[in-house]
Design an enzyme around this catalytic site. Structure first.
Site, PDB file in Angstrom:
ATOM      1  CG  ASP A  67      -2.264  -5.145   0.526  1.00 47.90           C
ATOM      2  OD1 ASP A  67      -2.876  -6.200   0.320  1.00 47.90           O
ATOM      3  OD2 ASP A  67      -1.218  -4.827  -0.060  1.00 47.90           O
ATOM      4  CE  LYS A 101       1.485 -10.157   8.115  1.00 43.59           C
ATOM      5  NZ  LYS A 101       2.850  -9.972   8.596  1.00 43.59           N
ATOM      6  CG  MET A 112       8.451  -4.826   5.927  1.00 42.73           C
ATOM      7  SD  MET A 112       8.428  -5.956   4.517  1.00 42.73           S
ATOM      8  CE  MET A 112       9.674  -5.254   3.442  1.00 42.73           C
TER       9      MET A 112
HETATM   10  N1  SAH Z   1       4.658  -0.794  -0.578  1.00 42.88           N
HETATM   11  C1  SAH Z   1       4.845  -0.150   0.685  1.00 42.88           C
HETATM   12  C2  SAH Z   1       5.719  -0.932   1.636  1.00 42.88           C
HETATM   13  C3  SAH Z   1       5.101  -2.244   2.044  1.00 42.88           C
HETATM   14  S1  SAH Z   1       6.119  -3.143   3.140  1.00 42.88           S
HETATM   15  C4  SAH Z   1       5.421   1.250   0.449  1.00 42.88           C
HETATM   16  O1  SAH Z   1       5.832   1.564  -0.643  1.00 42.88           O
HETATM   17  O2  SAH Z   1       5.415   2.042   1.387  1.00 42.88           O
HETATM   18  C5  SAH Z   1       5.443  -2.711   4.692  1.00 42.88           C
HETATM   19  C6  SAH Z   1       6.392  -1.819   5.424  1.00 42.88           C
HETATM   20  O3  SAH Z   1       6.261  -0.503   4.938  1.00 42.88           O
HETATM   21  C7  SAH Z   1       6.135  -1.707   6.896  1.00 42.88           C
HETATM   22  O4  SAH Z   1       6.689  -2.773   7.610  1.00 42.88           O
HETATM   23  C8  SAH Z   1       6.819  -0.405   7.222  1.00 42.88           C
HETATM   24  O5  SAH Z   1       8.197  -0.559   7.308  1.00 42.88           O
HETATM   25  C9  SAH Z   1       6.528   0.404   5.984  1.00 42.88           C
HETATM   26  N2  SAH Z   1       5.352   1.250   6.160  1.00 42.88           N
HETATM   27  C10 SAH Z   1       4.185   1.179   5.528  1.00 42.88           C
HETATM   28  N3  SAH Z   1       3.350   2.157   5.945  1.00 42.88           N
HETATM   29  C11 SAH Z   1       4.029   2.863   6.873  1.00 42.88           C
HETATM   30  C12 SAH Z   1       3.731   3.997   7.675  1.00 42.88           C
HETATM   31  N4  SAH Z   1       2.540   4.624   7.611  1.00 42.88           N
HETATM   32  N5  SAH Z   1       4.674   4.455   8.512  1.00 42.88           N
HETATM   33  C13 SAH Z   1       5.880   3.854   8.599  1.00 42.88           C
HETATM   34  N6  SAH Z   1       6.209   2.784   7.872  1.00 42.88           N
HETATM   35  C14 SAH Z   1       5.313   2.288   7.023  1.00 42.88           C
END
Ligand code: SAH
Length: 506
Positions: free
Chosen positions: A43, A65, A177
């Site tokens: 991803d 994406k 998100m």
């Molecule tokens: N599986 C991932 C989440 C995926 S959904 C997890 O466990 O973290 C994607 C969302 O994750 C983004 O929209 C954001 O809200 C959050 N996210 C992912 N990476 C991030 C980061 N480095 N800093 C802040 N939010 C993050």
């Protein structure tokens, strides 16, 4: 198609979390599996260096994406994953954060189970907890919060959340998100009874060098985030714990915080430099303009030589490959003196159990030739790149030695995507670590030495590793702003830092 009987048994497929962005938060198990996989479907939100340890022959498939565009549809991703697994390949599905926290890992696991394909889940550090921690916010805290909820903030895609239940939750609310719907979230929570003055923190690009933390209250967070142009990925933390962000802030801003630095050397060699720069807070743009290709050749018998010169770590690795091809190892070098052009090459030798006899004070061919001046040499071997200067062989021949030059690898152009080129050309700094990085970067941009001028943005500072690279830069109309002393990676990082300090003071 041939019969069913030969079908390999599929799997397991590994559904692996890569953590929120800081490569240090990849788990040991994730790194192990990355190094082994035949196929990696990955991803966008994985650490930029996560795939460095992948096998050179692994198939790396991006299924995230692209920019702001659409993602590869979920069923297409699953189909790819299943197809590769059914070919008998070891398949790794690498996701940002944790695969089971808003990662659609559950759906993928169900699809695999349905087909009887075995799978393994490797949890990852989830963004909601990690980005909070990197902002100094404990998601639970004695006296402030005894529970934490992980919530999707992507409200537009589904039914309105139960604001009443969320507002009544006795603890911290962490929204994933949620940046696009921050005003609805805040309004919904306030209307359902959360105090408008409750602290809120938004952490953008959490755990990455470019992390930003914004603290406000439920009443004004949406407006503030808008002002600051906070963008995804970001998490939103609602609760009394958010007020600790200021007090527990612990990340020191590196000297290169907020600066972009392009690295043009081969990806396989860039990791050390890229890591150092990232540790200093820089956002590293990997723009590998070159790639190292070993040249085929017969096994090497080193016994005729009383001097063997190595001019790069690549040369060292290739030399040992040629020795191994003839059933030999480091012991076969015992009759020769070994010269290394610089500390990187000496370190590569050391990793094969060889301590270099000669390392010159300056890490260029002239200096090595100088250091060898007083040795009595009968027959020398220079193991090096196909294309290299003749300073060293000429000098040794002038000393009366018979010299064999053994080309072990060549440096070839690695075409760069337009987007990467553009990012590199607009970076605050661009680093060139050899003449070939200069030539091939210019070539990759569709330019020549005659019209390379203007290729880089006028504000981009050009950092050169040493005099030879600097000359090549000047020959291309790209005079360097700084040159490394000593002419190695340490020197390069130092030079860049000095330049950054100078600019900060200016
Ligand atoms: N599986 C991932 C989440 C995926 S959904 C997890 O466990 O973290 C994607 C969302 O994750 C983004 O929209 C954001 O809200 C959050 N996210 C992912 N990476 C991030 C980061 N480095 N800093 C802040 N939010 C993050």
């Amino acid at each position: 198609m041939s019969g069913e009987t030969a079908k390999p048994s599929p799997g397991p497929v590994y559904l692996v979390g890569a953590g929120p962005g800081d490569p240090g938060l990849l788990t040991a198990r994730a790194l192990e599996l990355i190094a082994e996989a035949d196929v990696i479907l990955y991803d966008r939100l994985i650490p930029s260096s996560a795939l460095e340890g992948a096998r050179p022959d692994a198939e790396l498939l991006f299924v995230g994406k692209q920019g702001g565009g659409p993602s590869v549809p979920q069923d297409q991703t699953q189909e790819l994953m299943i197809q590769r697994a059914q070919e008998g390949k070891s398949v790794l599905r690498l996701k940002g954060g944790d695969p089971f926290v808003f990662g659609r890992g559950g759906e993928e696991a169900l699809a695999l189970r349905e087909l009887g394909i075995p799978f393994e889940i490797v949890p990852g550090v989830t963004a909601g907890v990690a980005a909070s921690a990197y902002a100094g916010i404990p998601v639970t805290h004695r006296g402030l919060s005894t529970a934490v909820a992980l919530i999707t903030g992507a409200t537009e895609k589904q039914a309105q959340p139960d604001w009443r239940a969320l507002a009544a939750f006795p603890g911290t609310l962490v929204f994933y998100m949620g940046i696009g719907s921050l005003s609805q979230i805040a309004a919904g929570l306030i209307a359902a009874g959360r105090p408008a003055r409750q602290p809120v923190a938004v952490v953008e690009n959490g755990t990455l060098p470019r992390q930003r933390v914004l603290t406000a209250t439920l009443a004004d967070i949406a407006e503030r985030a808008e002002q600051e142009q906070i963008k995804a990925p970001a998490i939103t933390i609602v609760g009394e714990v958010a007020q600790l962000a200021g007090e527990l802030e612990w990340r020191r801003e590196g000297l290169l915080h907020g600066r972009t630095v392009a690295v043009t050397r081969a990806r396989a060699q860039a990791s050390g430099l890229a890591r150092r720069l990232a540790e200093l807070g820089a956002e590293v743009i990997q723009a590998p303009a070159i790639r190292i290709e070993p040249l085929p050749g017969p096994p090497l018998d080193p016994s005729p030589y009383d001097l063997i010169c190595l001019t790069s770590p690549n040369g060292v690795d290739a030399l040992f490959d040629r020795l191994a091809a003839g059933g030999r190892d480091a012991r076969s070098l015992s009759g020769a003196r070994i010269a290394a052009i610089g500390p990187g090459t000496a370190a590569a030798l050391a990793s094969h159990g060889i301590r270099a006899d000669v390392v010159p004070p300056r890490f260029v061919a002239e200096s090595l030739a100088q250091s060898l001046r007083d040795l009595k040499i009968e027959r020398a071997l220079i193991a090096r790149a196909a294309e290299a200067r003749d300073v060293l062989p000429d000098a040794l021949r002038a000393q009366g030695a018979a010299v064999d030059v053994l080309p072990l690898y060549e440096t070839v152009a690695q075409p760069l995507p337009q987007q990467t080129l553009q990012a590199a050309a607009n970076a605050d700094y661009i680093t060139f670590t050899s003449s070939s990085t200069v030539r091939f970067f210019v070539q990759s941009a569709g330019r020549t030495a005659e019209n390379a001028q203007g290729l880089l943005s006028p504000s981009t500072r050009i950092v050169s590793i040493g005099p030879v690279t600097s000359q090549t830069l000047r020959d291309h109309g790209l005079p360097p702003h700084v040159e490394a002393h000593p002419h190695d990676i340490d020197g390069l990082v130092e030079a860049l830092l000095a330049q950054a300090r100078g600019q900060a003071d200016a």
